[in-house]
Design a protein around this motif. Sequence first.
Motif, PDB file in Angstrom:
ATOM      1  N   GLY A   1       0.821  -1.208   0.000  1.00 55.88           N
ATOM      2  CA  GLY A   1       0.000   0.000   0.000  1.00 55.88           C
ATOM      3  C   GLY A   1       0.858   1.262   0.000  1.00 55.88           C
ATOM      4  O   GLY A   1       0.616   2.206  -0.755  1.00 55.88           O
ATOM      5  N   LEU A   2       1.894   1.275   0.846  1.00 52.53           N
ATOM      6  CA  LEU A   2       2.828   2.408   0.872  1.00 52.53           C
ATOM      7  C   LEU A   2       3.565   2.547  -0.456  1.00 52.53           C
ATOM      8  O   LEU A   2       3.730   3.654  -0.989  1.00 52.53           O
ATOM      9  N   ALA A   3       4.004   1.406  -1.005  1.00 60.98           N
ATOM     10  CA  ALA A   3       4.770   1.422  -2.256  1.00 60.98           C
ATOM     11  C   ALA A   3       3.940   1.957  -3.414  1.00 60.98           C
ATOM     12  O   ALA A   3       4.415   2.766  -4.225  1.00 60.98           O
ATOM     13  N   LEU A   4       2.682   1.541  -3.504  1.00 60.79           N
ATOM     14  CA  LEU A   4       1.833   1.963  -4.614  1.00 60.79           C
ATOM     15  C   LEU A   4       1.518   3.453  -4.546  1.00 60.79           C
ATOM     16  O   LEU A   4       1.328   4.100  -5.582  1.00 60.79           O
ATOM     17  N   SER A   5       1.495   4.015  -3.340  1.00 64.80           N
ATOM     18  CA  SER A   5       1.248   5.456  -3.229  1.00 64.80           C
ATOM     19  C   SER A   5       2.366   6.270  -3.886  1.00 64.80           C
ATOM     20  O   SER A   5       2.156   7.427  -4.251  1.00 64.80           O
ATOM     21  N   ALA A   6       3.537   5.661  -4.033  1.00 66.52           N
ATOM     22  CA  ALA A   6       4.694   6.367  -4.609  1.00 66.52           C
ATOM     23  C   ALA A   6       4.980   5.987  -6.053  1.00 66.52           C
ATOM     24  O   ALA A   6       5.800   6.641  -6.710  1.00 66.52           O
ATOM     25  N   THR A   7       4.329   4.944  -6.579  1.00 64.02           N
ATOM     26  CA  THR A   7       4.697   4.434  -7.912  1.00 64.02           C
ATOM     27  C   THR A   7       3.504   4.346  -8.858  1.00 64.02           C
ATOM     28  O   THR A   7       3.574   3.662  -9.864  1.00 64.02           O
ATOM     29  N   SER A   8       2.413   5.063  -8.542  1.00 58.28           N
ATOM     30  CA  SER A   8       1.224   4.944  -9.374  1.00 58.28           C
ATOM     31  C   SER A   8       0.770   6.314  -9.865  1.00 58.28           C
ATOM     32  O   SER A   8       1.523   7.278  -9.859  1.00 58.28           O
ATOM     33  N   PHE A   9      -0.480   6.398 -10.275  1.00 57.79           N
ATOM     34  CA  PHE A   9      -0.968   7.567 -11.004  1.00 57.79           C
ATOM     35  C   PHE A   9      -0.776   8.914 -10.320  1.00 57.79           C
ATOM     36  O   PHE A   9      -0.292   9.852 -10.979  1.00 57.79           O
ATOM     37  N   PRO A  10      -1.157   9.104  -9.053  1.00 61.88           N
ATOM     38  CA  PRO A  10      -1.101  10.462  -8.510  1.00 61.88           C
ATOM     39  C   PRO A  10       0.275  11.117  -8.610  1.00 61.88           C
ATOM     40  O   PRO A  10       0.388  12.267  -9.031  1.00 61.88           O
ATOM     41  N   VAL A  11       1.340  10.392  -8.253  1.00 61.06           N
ATOM     42  CA  VAL A  11       2.679  10.975  -8.301  1.00 61.06           C
ATOM     43  C   VAL A  11       3.162  11.133  -9.740  1.00 61.06           C
ATOM     44  O   VAL A  11       3.656  12.195 -10.135  1.00 61.06           O
ATOM     45  N   LEU A  12       2.999  10.091 -10.541  1.00 60.89           N
ATOM     46  CA  LEU A  12       3.566  10.118 -11.890  1.00 60.89           C
ATOM     47  C   LEU A  12       2.774  11.015 -12.837  1.00 60.89           C
ATOM     48  O   LEU A  12       3.365  11.770 -13.619  1.00 60.89           O
ATOM     49  N   LEU A  13       1.448  10.979 -12.775  1.00 60.30           N
ATOM     50  CA  LEU A  13       0.674  11.862 -13.641  1.00 60.30           C
ATOM     51  C   LEU A  13       0.835  13.315 -13.236  1.00 60.30           C
ATOM     52  O   LEU A  13       0.822  14.206 -14.085  1.00 60.30           O
ATOM     53  N   SER A  14       0.993  13.571 -11.946  1.00 60.70           N
ATOM     54  CA  SER A  14       1.215  14.947 -11.505  1.00 60.70           C
ATOM     55  C   SER A  14       2.567  15.457 -11.998  1.00 60.70           C
ATOM     56  O   SER A  14       2.699  16.619 -12.395  1.00 60.70           O
ATOM     57  N   ALA A  15       3.590  14.590 -11.985  1.00 59.66           N
ATOM     58  CA  ALA A  15       4.898  14.981 -12.504  1.00 59.66           C
ATOM     59  C   ALA A  15       4.808  15.311 -13.993  1.00 59.66           C
ATOM     60  O   ALA A  15       5.365  16.316 -14.459  1.00 59.66           O
ATOM     61  N   VAL A  16       4.084  14.476 -14.731  1.00 59.30           N
ATOM     62  CA  VAL A  16       3.891  14.717 -16.166  1.00 59.30           C
ATOM     63  C   VAL A  16       3.084  15.998 -16.382  1.00 59.30           C
ATOM     64  O   VAL A  16       3.431  16.843 -17.211  1.00 59.30           O
ATOM     65  N   GLY A  17       1.983  16.149 -15.626  1.00 61.48           N
ATOM     66  CA  GLY A  17       1.135  17.323 -15.783  1.00 61.48           C
ATOM     67  C   GLY A  17       1.854  18.614 -15.449  1.00 61.48           C
ATOM     68  O   GLY A  17       1.622  19.654 -16.073  1.00 61.48           O
ATOM     69  N   ARG A  18       2.762  18.553 -14.483  1.00 59.32           N
ATOM     70  CA  ARG A  18       3.519  19.746 -14.092  1.00 59.32           C
ATOM     71  C   ARG A  18       4.501  20.172 -15.186  1.00 59.32           C
ATOM     72  O   ARG A  18       4.779  21.359 -15.351  1.00 59.32           O
ATOM     73  N   ALA A  19       5.000  19.214 -15.942  1.00 59.43           N
ATOM     74  CA  ALA A  19       6.005  19.512 -16.969  1.00 59.43           C
ATOM     75  C   ALA A  19       5.394  19.837 -18.323  1.00 59.43           C
ATOM     76  O   ALA A  19       6.074  20.383 -19.197  1.00 59.43           O
ATOM     77  N   ALA A  20       4.107  19.511 -18.524  1.00 63.05           N
ATOM     78  CA  ALA A  20       3.467  19.691 -19.835  1.00 63.05           C
ATOM     79  C   ALA A  20       2.834  21.074 -19.946  1.00 63.05           C
ATOM     80  O   ALA A  20       2.340  21.622 -18.953  1.00 63.05           O
ATOM     81  N   PRO A  21       2.815  21.657 -21.152  1.00 63.06           N
ATOM     82  CA  PRO A  21       2.078  22.908 -21.343  1.00 63.06           C
ATOM     83  C   PRO A  21       0.587  22.675 -21.132  1.00 63.06           C
ATOM     84  O   PRO A  21       0.090  21.569 -21.389  1.00 63.06           O
ATOM     85  N   PRO A  22      -0.157  23.659 -20.657  1.00 58.16           N
ATOM     86  CA  PRO A  22      -1.567  23.447 -20.297  1.00 58.16           C
ATOM     87  C   PRO A  22      -2.403  22.815 -21.399  1.00 58.16           C
ATOM     88  O   PRO A  22      -3.220  21.932 -21.139  1.00 58.16           O
ATOM     89  N   GLU A  23      -2.220  23.248 -22.656  1.00 57.10           N
ATOM     90  CA  GLU A  23      -3.038  22.723 -23.743  1.00 57.10           C
ATOM     91  C   GLU A  23      -2.690  21.283 -24.118  1.00 57.10           C
ATOM     92  O   GLU A  23      -3.452  20.600 -24.793  1.00 57.10           O
ATOM     93  N   LYS A  24      -1.530  20.807 -23.646  1.00 57.30           N
ATOM     94  CA  LYS A  24      -1.109  19.423 -23.909  1.00 57.30           C
ATOM     95  C   LYS A  24      -1.207  18.537 -22.667  1.00 57.30           C
ATOM     96  O   LYS A  24      -0.910  17.353 -22.725  1.00 57.30           O
ATOM     97  N   ARG A  25      -1.631  19.125 -21.537  1.00 57.54           N
ATOM     98  CA  ARG A  25      -1.561  18.426 -20.254  1.00 57.54           C
ATOM     99  C   ARG A  25      -2.453  17.195 -20.226  1.00 57.54           C
ATOM    100  O   ARG A  25      -2.043  16.100 -19.824  1.00 57.54           O
ATOM    101  N   SER A  26      -3.694  17.346 -20.654  1.00 58.93           N
ATOM    102  CA  SER A  26      -4.633  16.227 -20.627  1.00 58.93           C
ATOM    103  C   SER A  26      -4.147  15.087 -21.525  1.00 58.93           C
ATOM    104  O   SER A  26      -4.213  13.909 -21.159  1.00 58.93           O
ATOM    105  N   LEU A  27      -3.605  15.440 -22.705  1.00 55.84           N
ATOM    106  CA  LEU A  27      -3.088  14.427 -23.630  1.00 55.84           C
ATOM    107  C   LEU A  27      -1.885  13.710 -23.022  1.00 55.84           C
ATOM    108  O   LEU A  27      -1.777  12.476 -23.098  1.00 55.84           O
TER     109      LEU A  27
END
Length: 403
Positions: free
Chosen positions: A112-138
């Motif tokens: 449970g602890l491991a998945l909190s660090a290796t799944s969607f919330p952390v990784l998608l947030s990292a991607v979303g933070r680096a992407a331009p707004p118009e490309k974020r959802s894609l």
Amino acid sequence: MSNAQFSKPLIYMLIGSAIILALSLGVRHAFGLYLVPMSHEFGWGHNVFSLAIAMQNLIWGAVQPITGAFADKYGSKIVVAVGGALYTLGLLLMAVSSTGLLLNLSVGLILGLALSATSFPVLLSAVGRAAPPEKRSLAMGIASAAGSFGQFIMLPSTLLLLQSVGWSGALIVSAILIALIVPLAWMLKAPMYQNSNASSVSQPALGFKQVLVIAKNHKPFWFLALGFFVCGFQVVFIGIHLPSYLIDHGFNATTGTVFLALVGLFNIVGTYTAGWLGGRYSKPHLLMWLYGLRGIAIITFLILPLSIWTIYAFGIIMGLLWLSTVPLTNGIVANMFGIKYLTMLSGVVFFTHQVGSFFGGWLGGLNHDLTGNYNAIWIVSIALSAFAVLVHFWVDEEHVIHD
């Protein structure tokens, strides 16, 4: 109109995130295949394994905002690397779990602890933070689709391992694969996207407590979270218990594995398409359609005579709808509150998803032990689809905190 494209660091981050999600979620989605062999070997009812999985989802969700806050403050790569090490440890301990206590320690707490660090919330947030707004959802849709590809590959691979080396050996092989997450975490180095057209006057920084207070008082945020509760309930109930449901109806383990593999395969299309559509249409309206179609698919599956063809058709349809909610939900959070606090606030919403996962996983096993079937939980899943459609009427994408 901005012509921003994916930068080279973002492309590297997308590749790293894709592989990490494929490994993390691929192994995690195969846990349902261990329910029957482990329960039979140790004389457990379905409730023992189901409770461990339910605890995993609850712990995962409870610590997700904290893990997200660490990722927001110290960077995603450190958090993901630690998560990969914990994941490896948890699988190795699961491989020697012969009691309910050990199973809850390995599958429930450590994983449970491991998945909190290796799944969607952390990784998608990292991607979303680096992407331009118009490309974020894609970009989020692309990363989400990778997790589905992992499910498609890992499910049949896990079944082959179970048949050839047994459940314990299969877990050891999975642990070796998961260990690759630790070096892969260093690909998550893309910087936060900076809008060149933004005002040079910076907004005053807010503390995490201030952000949480703002989120707490924003009602659409909580309606979004209630919808995600439904997603967690349905996905975990079907992912963990459908193979057992099919065995109850005279089908073999391969049928359930193929079903889950089809879910993973078609979820690649579903999550990518959801991310693409989310950049063009109202995300709350798209979520209403997704939850409504899930309910219709479940009703149709239960009404039609059960056969290989209806099982596989259900797998294809559910695959298209499976985790398509994830890029849309995270995209709404990003639009509401900006990207600076995205990992933590996505974690708060994800907690409700995991509360739903807890009840979907645990109640499925409890209901089966008490009645010998899953009828009541199917009815609850249908009712929850209607509930999710309703709550998204009150979700909007109004900016509360700007980037």
